[in-house]
Motif scaffolding. Sequence first.
Motif, mmCIF file in Angstrom:
data_model
loop_
_atom_site.group_PDB
_atom_site.id
_atom_site.type_symbol
_atom_site.label_atom_id
_atom_site.label_comp_id
_atom_site.label_asym_id
_atom_site.label_seq_id
_atom_site.Cartn_x
_atom_site.Cartn_y
_atom_site.Cartn_z
ATOM 1 N N HIS A 1 0.817 -1.215 0.000
ATOM 2 C CA HIS A 1 0.000 0.000 0.000
ATOM 3 C C HIS A 1 0.849 1.262 0.000
ATOM 4 C CE1 HIS A 1 -3.129 -2.841 1.431
ATOM 5 N NE2 HIS A 1 -3.917 -2.043 0.745
ATOM 6 N N HIS A 2 2.138 1.115 0.220
ATOM 7 C CA HIS A 2 2.995 2.295 0.327
ATOM 8 C C HIS A 2 3.242 2.900 -1.059
ATOM 9 C CE1 HIS A 2 5.900 4.944 2.119
ATOM 10 N NE2 HIS A 2 6.791 4.582 1.223
ATOM 11 N N PRO A 3 2.959 4.201 -1.220
ATOM 12 C CA PRO A 3 3.048 4.807 -2.553
ATOM 13 C C PRO A 3 4.452 4.808 -3.155
ATOM 14 C CG PRO A 3 2.568 6.464 -0.855
ATOM 15 C CD PRO A 3 2.456 5.128 -0.201
ATOM 16 N N GLY A 4 5.491 4.676 -2.316
ATOM 17 C CA GLY A 4 6.850 4.739 -2.858
ATOM 18 C C GLY A 4 7.384 3.425 -3.392
ATOM 19 N N LEU A 5 6.573 2.368 -3.320
ATOM 20 C CA LEU A 5 7.095 1.023 -3.622
ATOM 21 C C LEU A 5 7.786 0.908 -4.986
ATOM 22 C CD1 LEU A 5 7.380 -2.010 -2.871
ATOM 23 C CD2 LEU A 5 5.161 -2.354 -3.999
ATOM 24 N N VAL A 6 7.101 1.359 -6.029
ATOM 25 C CA VAL A 6 7.649 1.169 -7.378
ATOM 26 C C VAL A 6 8.940 1.986 -7.555
ATOM 27 C CG1 VAL A 6 7.240 1.434 -9.856
ATOM 28 C CG2 VAL A 6 5.402 0.620 -8.362
ATOM 29 N N ALA A 7 8.874 3.267 -7.175
ATOM 30 C CA ALA A 7 10.036 4.138 -7.350
ATOM 31 C C ALA A 7 11.227 3.623 -6.544
ATOM 32 C CB ALA A 7 9.692 5.564 -6.927
ATOM 33 N N GLU A 8 10.971 3.180 -5.335
ATOM 34 C CA GLU A 8 12.071 2.692 -4.489
ATOM 35 C C GLU A 8 12.682 1.409 -5.056
ATOM 36 O OE1 GLU A 8 10.553 2.328 -0.518
ATOM 37 O OE2 GLU A 8 10.292 4.509 -0.346
ATOM 38 N N THR A 9 11.829 0.549 -5.585
ATOM 39 C CA THR A 9 12.339 -0.701 -6.154
ATOM 40 C C THR A 9 13.189 -0.418 -7.390
ATOM 41 O OG1 THR A 9 10.355 -1.814 -5.338
ATOM 42 C CG2 THR A 9 11.680 -3.012 -6.947
ATOM 43 N N VAL A 10 12.684 0.484 -8.240
ATOM 44 C CA VAL A 10 13.442 0.877 -9.432
ATOM 45 C C VAL A 10 14.798 1.442 -9.015
ATOM 46 C CG1 VAL A 10 13.523 2.535 -11.348
ATOM 47 C CG2 VAL A 10 11.403 1.300 -10.855
ATOM 48 N N ASP A 11 14.769 2.285 -7.996
ATOM 49 C CA ASP A 11 15.984 2.928 -7.518
ATOM 50 C C ASP A 11 16.997 1.905 -7.001
ATOM 51 O OD1 ASP A 11 17.413 5.376 -6.798
ATOM 52 O OD2 ASP A 11 17.064 4.717 -4.728
ATOM 53 N N VAL A 12 16.508 0.960 -6.192
ATOM 54 C CA VAL A 12 17.393 -0.069 -5.629
ATOM 55 C C VAL A 12 18.018 -0.899 -6.755
ATOM 56 C CG1 VAL A 12 17.364 -2.252 -4.342
ATOM 57 C CG2 VAL A 12 16.298 -0.218 -3.355
ATOM 58 N N LEU A 13 17.199 -1.251 -7.759
ATOM 59 C CA LEU A 13 17.724 -2.049 -8.868
ATOM 60 C C LEU A 13 18.758 -1.260 -9.656
ATOM 61 C CD1 LEU A 13 14.419 -3.776 -10.080
ATOM 62 C CD2 LEU A 13 16.421 -4.928 -9.094
ATOM 63 N N GLU A 14 18.440 0.004 -9.921
ATOM 64 C CA GLU A 14 19.366 0.800 -10.735
ATOM 65 C C GLU A 14 20.687 1.014 -10.025
ATOM 66 O OE1 GLU A 14 17.268 4.299 -11.928
ATOM 67 O OE2 GLU A 14 16.368 3.288 -13.680
ATOM 68 N N ARG A 15 20.611 1.311 -8.734
ATOM 69 C CA ARG A 15 21.848 1.576 -8.002
ATOM 70 C C ARG A 15 22.727 0.334 -7.888
ATOM 71 N NH1 ARG A 15 21.075 3.365 -2.754
ATOM 72 N NH2 ARG A 15 18.813 3.150 -2.949
ATOM 73 N N SER A 16 22.093 -0.847 -7.831
ATOM 74 C CA SER A 16 22.891 -2.072 -7.691
ATOM 75 C C SER A 16 23.330 -2.597 -9.054
ATOM 76 C CB SER A 16 22.070 -3.156 -6.998
ATOM 77 O OG SER A 16 21.064 -3.611 -7.885
ATOM 78 N N GLY A 17 22.562 -2.261 -10.088
ATOM 79 C CA GLY A 17 22.846 -2.809 -11.411
ATOM 80 C C GLY A 17 22.283 -4.201 -11.616
ATOM 81 N N LEU A 18 21.414 -4.642 -10.706
ATOM 82 C CA LEU A 18 20.789 -5.961 -10.898
ATOM 83 C C LEU A 18 19.647 -5.813 -11.896
ATOM 84 C CD1 LEU A 18 21.006 -8.879 -9.427
ATOM 85 C CD2 LEU A 18 18.785 -8.253 -8.455
ATOM 86 N N GLU A 19 19.571 -6.734 -12.863
ATOM 87 C CA GLU A 19 18.483 -6.622 -13.834
ATOM 88 C C GLU A 19 17.173 -7.026 -13.154
ATOM 89 O OE1 GLU A 19 20.311 -10.678 -14.580
ATOM 90 O OE2 GLU A 19 20.867 -8.714 -13.792
#
Length: 288
Positions: free
Chosen positions: A131-149
């Motif tokens: 339900h947290h509105p930041g879920l998608v943006a935070e997940t995208v951010d975590v993936l991008e910063r780590s470089g995991l596809e």
Amino acid sequence: RAKSAGGNRFEYADEEADARAITRHGLTTALPAALERGEFFIEYQPLVHLGDGSVHGAEALVRWCHPQHGVLGPDRFIPLAENTGLIVPLGRWVLQEAVRQARFWQDEAPGGHPATGPLRINVNLSPTQLHHPGLVAETVDVLERSGLEPGALCLEVTESALIGADDDLLKPLRQLAEMGVDIALDDFGTGYSNLANLRRLPVSVLKLDRSFTQGMQQHPADPVDIKIVEGIVQLAHSLELAVTVEGVETGAQAQQLRALGCDTAQGWYYARPGAPDRIRSLALVDAV
Ligand code: C2E
Ligand code: MG
Ligand code: MG
Ligand code: MG
């Protein structure tokens, strides 16, 4: 605190229940500082192909190393973190840490295992995180910063969290699925959800609850459980969903579930949750 039970008699609440309540309260208030002090850690449990037992990924399972009570399992504190909202920063930490670890495994062995490819990581999401509105943006951010596809990440959501879910709740999951993140329906078979509803959900994996695996333990296996698992596997495969089974503790269970067409498994028979190095040695033992 004693409550009158008529006349002069008093009844006292059972002491153990009191102790539990106090501990619950104590744990709840200690959660935020615990997160800041770094008292949480993650154990990883391998996910294996039922066909050949090869490890293709791991589930991240959070633990709390409490200074007084020792190591606490998630069942002791995740519900408390849910109630207070601390699950959002805690879940964010788990996601970040688990994704970083997965990327680290991949960097160590870029091609992964010849048979199964690069290691994948499963992370549990609680209803509040959904339900947290930041879920998608935070997940995208975590993936991008780590470089995991994105395709190497699978988010596990319990069936009960999605029962009756409306489009608002499903939208972030759809967005993540469109990016290539896998969504798994965790503890499947316990939530009394409408099977026809499955079509509507952006999920690609069903994780069959441990209770069905337990039914395979008996000799002979529980015939009702066999029928149910058979039906679920058939339905899942016709919807192009993979089936993972939880809680496999014996070779007999593994054999039975393999025969019923389940795809992947997780359980003590293969490995208990453990340190990240264990996953690397299990997964890549005959790779590279
Ligand atoms: P789950 O996601 O269904 O995870 C599987 C649970 O089954 C884990 O318990 C695992 O240790 C246990 N398990 C695995 N193989 C076997 C087996 O062969 N036999 C038996 N008896 N148990 C087995 P654990 O680690 O205590 O986690 C319990 C639950 O806590 C998880 O259930 C999940 O719902 C939740 N959880 C764990 N980590 C997180 C997290 O980071 N975030 C959230 N929101 N929930 C989490
Ligand atoms: Mg799970
Ligand atoms: Mg599960
Ligand atoms: Mg479970």
